[in-house]
Design a protein around this motif. Structure first.
Motif, PDB file in Angstrom:
ATOM      1  N   GLY A 171     -20.245   1.424  60.521  1.00 19.30           N
ATOM      2  CA  GLY A 171     -20.016   2.684  60.447  1.00 19.30           C
ATOM      3  C   GLY A 171     -18.685   3.202  60.608  1.00 19.30           C
ATOM      4  O   GLY A 171     -17.470   2.501  61.274  1.00 19.30           O
ATOM      5  N   VAL A 172     -18.255   4.531  60.544  1.00 18.53           N
ATOM      6  CA  VAL A 172     -16.850   5.064  60.543  1.00 18.53           C
ATOM      7  C   VAL A 172     -17.187   6.202  61.674  1.00 18.53           C
ATOM      8  O   VAL A 172     -17.834   7.114  61.282  1.00 18.53           O
TER       9      VAL A 172
ATOM     10  N   ASP B  31     -12.495  10.937  66.047  1.00 13.81           N
ATOM     11  CA  ASP B  31     -12.483  11.630  67.407  1.00 13.81           C
ATOM     12  C   ASP B  31     -12.676  13.199  67.006  1.00 13.81           C
ATOM     13  O   ASP B  31     -13.221  13.611  67.919  1.00 13.81           O
ATOM     14  N   VAL B  32     -12.071  13.780  66.251  1.00 16.46           N
ATOM     15  CA  VAL B  32     -11.869  15.174  65.777  1.00 16.46           C
ATOM     16  C   VAL B  32     -12.607  15.379  64.399  1.00 16.46           C
ATOM     17  O   VAL B  32     -12.432  14.790  63.452  1.00 16.46           O
ATOM     18  N   THR B  33     -13.626  16.224  64.467  1.00 11.33           N
ATOM     19  CA  THR B  33     -14.390  16.438  63.430  1.00 11.33           C
ATOM     20  C   THR B  33     -14.080  17.982  62.740  1.00 11.33           C
ATOM     21  O   THR B  33     -14.453  18.259  61.699  1.00 11.33           O
ATOM     22  N   ASP B  34     -13.421  18.612  63.492  1.00 13.02           N
ATOM     23  CA  ASP B  34     -13.123  20.223  62.876  1.00 13.02           C
ATOM     24  C   ASP B  34     -12.253  19.932  61.954  1.00 13.02           C
ATOM     25  O   ASP B  34     -11.108  19.567  61.949  1.00 13.02           O
ATOM     26  N   GLY B  35     -12.582  20.519  60.697  1.00 17.30           N
ATOM     27  CA  GLY B  35     -11.853  20.609  59.673  1.00 17.30           C
ATOM     28  C   GLY B  35     -11.601  19.328  58.772  1.00 17.30           C
ATOM     29  O   GLY B  35     -10.977  18.875  57.717  1.00 17.30           O
ATOM     30  N   LEU B  36     -12.672  18.175  59.124  1.00 17.02           N
ATOM     31  CA  LEU B  36     -12.632  16.836  58.586  1.00 17.02           C
ATOM     32  C   LEU B  36     -14.044  16.908  58.395  1.00 17.02           C
ATOM     33  O   LEU B  36     -14.833  16.781  59.304  1.00 17.02           O
ATOM     34  N   THR B  37     -14.635  16.446  57.168  1.00 16.07           N
ATOM     35  CA  THR B  37     -15.891  16.024  56.883  1.00 16.07           C
ATOM     36  C   THR B  37     -15.986  14.737  56.362  1.00 16.07           C
ATOM     37  O   THR B  37     -15.313  14.082  55.477  1.00 16.07           O
ATOM     38  N   VAL B  38     -16.953  13.803  57.501  1.00 16.36           N
ATOM     39  CA  VAL B  38     -17.129  12.558  57.250  1.00 16.36           C
ATOM     40  C   VAL B  38     -18.713  12.300  56.813  1.00 16.36           C
ATOM     41  O   VAL B  38     -19.667  12.519  57.507  1.00 16.36           O
ATOM     42  N   THR B  39     -19.027  11.809  55.606  1.00 16.90           N
ATOM     43  CA  THR B  39     -20.215  11.455  55.060  1.00 16.90           C
ATOM     44  C   THR B  39     -20.458  10.197  55.016  1.00 16.90           C
ATOM     45  O   THR B  39     -19.771   9.421  54.115  1.00 16.90           O
ATOM     46  N   PRO B  40     -21.328   9.668  55.675  1.00 15.31           N
ATOM     47  CA  PRO B  40     -21.506   8.071  55.458  1.00 15.31           C
ATOM     48  C   PRO B  40     -22.272   7.639  54.085  1.00 15.31           C
ATOM     49  O   PRO B  40     -22.920   8.372  53.749  1.00 15.31           O
ATOM     50  N   ILE B  41     -21.751   6.776  53.552  1.00 13.28           N
ATOM     51  CA  ILE B  41     -22.238   6.164  52.444  1.00 13.28           C
ATOM     52  C   ILE B  41     -22.475   4.593  52.530  1.00 13.28           C
ATOM     53  O   ILE B  41     -22.267   3.955  53.560  1.00 13.28           O
ATOM     54  N   GLU B  42     -23.168   3.864  51.737  1.00  6.81           N
ATOM     55  CA  GLU B  42     -23.464   2.511  52.051  1.00  6.81           C
ATOM     56  C   GLU B  42     -22.181   1.622  52.067  1.00  6.81           C
ATOM     57  O   GLU B  42     -21.289   1.995  51.056  1.00  6.81           O
ATOM     58  N   ASN B  43     -21.874   1.010  53.260  1.00  8.30           N
ATOM     59  CA  ASN B  43     -20.634   0.263  53.365  1.00  8.30           C
ATOM     60  C   ASN B  43     -19.487   0.841  53.270  1.00  8.30           C
ATOM     61  O   ASN B  43     -18.370   0.423  53.127  1.00  8.30           O
ATOM     62  N   GLY B  44     -19.664   2.249  53.957  1.00  9.81           N
ATOM     63  CA  GLY B  44     -18.371   2.995  53.834  1.00  9.81           C
ATOM     64  C   GLY B  44     -18.749   4.584  54.346  1.00  9.81           C
ATOM     65  O   GLY B  44     -19.505   4.851  54.793  1.00  9.81           O
ATOM     66  N   ALA B  45     -17.605   5.207  53.907  1.00 10.51           N
ATOM     67  CA  ALA B  45     -17.704   6.930  54.099  1.00 10.51           C
ATOM     68  C   ALA B  45     -17.102   7.397  53.057  1.00 10.51           C
ATOM     69  O   ALA B  45     -15.847   7.004  52.730  1.00 10.51           O
ATOM     70  N   GLU B  46     -17.181   8.682  53.051  1.00 11.36           N
ATOM     71  CA  GLU B  46     -16.324   9.763  52.272  1.00 11.36           C
ATOM     72  C   GLU B  46     -15.832  10.667  53.119  1.00 11.36           C
ATOM     73  O   GLU B  46     -16.668  11.351  54.131  1.00 11.36           O
ATOM     74  N   ILE B  47     -14.501  10.680  53.185  1.00 15.18           N
ATOM     75  CA  ILE B  47     -13.923  11.706  54.021  1.00 15.18           C
ATOM     76  C   ILE B  47     -12.912  12.775  53.422  1.00 15.18           C
ATOM     77  O   ILE B  47     -12.165  12.527  52.189  1.00 15.18           O
TER      78      ILE B  47
ATOM     79  N   ILE C 245     -13.372   2.209  62.313  1.00 11.30           N
ATOM     80  CA  ILE C 245     -14.066   1.679  61.579  1.00 11.30           C
ATOM     81  C   ILE C 245     -14.775   0.511  62.141  1.00 11.30           C
ATOM     82  O   ILE C 245     -13.857  -0.528  62.421  1.00 11.30           O
ATOM     83  N   SER C 246     -16.133   0.260  62.286  1.00 12.13           N
ATOM     84  CA  SER C 246     -16.441  -0.800  63.047  1.00 12.13           C
ATOM     85  C   SER C 246     -17.730  -1.592  62.460  1.00 12.13           C
ATOM     86  O   SER C 246     -18.156  -1.188  61.316  1.00 12.13           O
ATOM     87  N   ASN C 247     -17.461  -2.870  62.854  1.00 11.69           N
ATOM     88  CA  ASN C 247     -18.314  -3.925  62.206  1.00 11.69           C
ATOM     89  C   ASN C 247     -19.214  -4.691  63.489  1.00 11.69           C
ATOM     90  O   ASN C 247     -18.577  -4.841  64.662  1.00 11.69           O
ATOM     91  N   VAL C 248     -20.236  -5.084  63.133  1.00 11.30           N
ATOM     92  CA  VAL C 248     -21.107  -6.222  64.264  1.00 11.30           C
ATOM     93  C   VAL C 248     -21.263  -7.471  63.423  1.00 11.30           C
ATOM     94  O   VAL C 248     -21.229  -7.527  62.284  1.00 11.30           O
ATOM     95  N   ARG C 249     -21.630  -8.399  64.482  1.00 11.53           N
ATOM     96  CA  ARG C 249     -21.656  -9.551  63.708  1.00 11.53           C
ATOM     97  C   ARG C 249     -23.150  -9.474  63.107  1.00 11.53           C
ATOM     98  O   ARG C 249     -24.045  -9.161  63.435  1.00 11.53           O
ATOM     99  N   ALA C 250     -22.980 -10.132  61.888  1.00 11.36           N
ATOM    100  CA  ALA C 250     -24.252 -10.233  61.007  1.00 11.36           C
ATOM    101  C   ALA C 250     -25.454 -11.185  61.918  1.00 11.36           C
ATOM    102  O   ALA C 250     -24.870 -12.314  61.997  1.00 11.36           O
TER     103      ALA C 250
END
Length: 172
Positions: free
Chosen positions: A97-98, A101-117, A131-136
Motif C-alpha cells: 500500500g501507499v 501523512d497529510v490527506t487534506d487536499g490530496l486524494t489517494v485511491t488504492p488500486i491493484e499494486n498501486g494508487a491513484e493520487i 510506499i510499503s512492501n512485505v515479504r511474499a
C-alpha cells in the motif's frame, strides 16, 4: 426617490459582481502538491523496486526505479488530473500500500499494486507518502483432513494388495 433606487441597484449589482468574482477566483486557484515518496520494504535497505507512473494529461508511461530506504520528491498540480503509480512485481515481495501523512487536499485511491493520487484545486500540500512492501509468503502445499483420510485409504489398499500377493506366493 429614483436616485435612491438607482444607488441601491448599483450597490446590489456591485455586491453580486464581487461575490461572483471571489467565488470564481477561489475555485479557479490551481492546487499544488509537493510529495516526497519514500520506499519501505520490511526491514531491508537497497532492494530496487520498479514503478510505472503516468498522469491523465501525460498518459505516456514512465518506468522509475526506487530502492528501499530511498525517497524522491514529486510535484503535482490539480490541472494534471490523477497521477497513477503502479509497482511492477519484484521477486519475493508483495505490494502492501501507499500511506500519506497529510490527506487534506490530496486524494489517494488504492488500486491493484498501486494508487491513484490527485491534487485538489485550492490546496497547497506538502506531505510524505510511504510506499510499503512485505515479504511474499510462498505457499507450501499440504494435505487437508480429507486429503489425509484419502491418503491413508490409498495406503491401506496398497497394503492389502501386497498382503494378498505375498500369501499367494507363499501358498504356491
Amino acid at each position: 426617490m429614483k436616485r435612491m433606487i438607482g444607488v441601491r441597484a448599483f450597490v446590489a449589482t456591485a455586491a453580486l459582481a464581487a461575490i461572483m468574482f471571489f467565488s470564481v477566483s477561489a475555485h479557479a486557484q490551481p492546487g499544488q502538491c509537493f510529495i516526497e515518496f519514500c520506499k519501505e520494504a520490511e526491514g531491508v535497505v537497497g532492494v530496487p523496486f520498479q514503478f510505472i507512473t503516468f498522469t491523465e494529461v501525460n498518459p505516456e508511461p514512465v518506468i522509475r526505479v526506487l530502492d528501499s530506504g530511498e525517497c524522491v520528491s514529486v510535484q503535482l498540480s490539480s490541472g494534471e488530473g490523477a497521477s497513477t503509480l503502479i509497482e511492477l512485481p519484484t521477486g519475493g515481495w508483495s505490494f502492501s500500500g501507499v500511506e500519506c501523512d497529510v490527506t487534506d487536499g490530496l486524494t489517494v485511491t488504492p488500486i491493484e499494486n498501486g494508487a491513484e493520487i490527485e491534487c485538489q484545486p485550492g490546496f497547497i500540500v506538502e506531505t510524505t507518502c510511504t510506499i510499503s512492501n512485505v515479504r511474499a509468503v510462498s505457499s507450501i502445499p499440504t494435505l487437508s483432513e480429507w486429503g489425509m483420510i484419502a491418503a491413508a485409504g490409498g495406503l491401506m489398499i496398497v497394503g492389502v494388495f501386497f498382503a494378498i500377493r505375498k500369501r499367494r506366493a507363499f501358498n504356491s
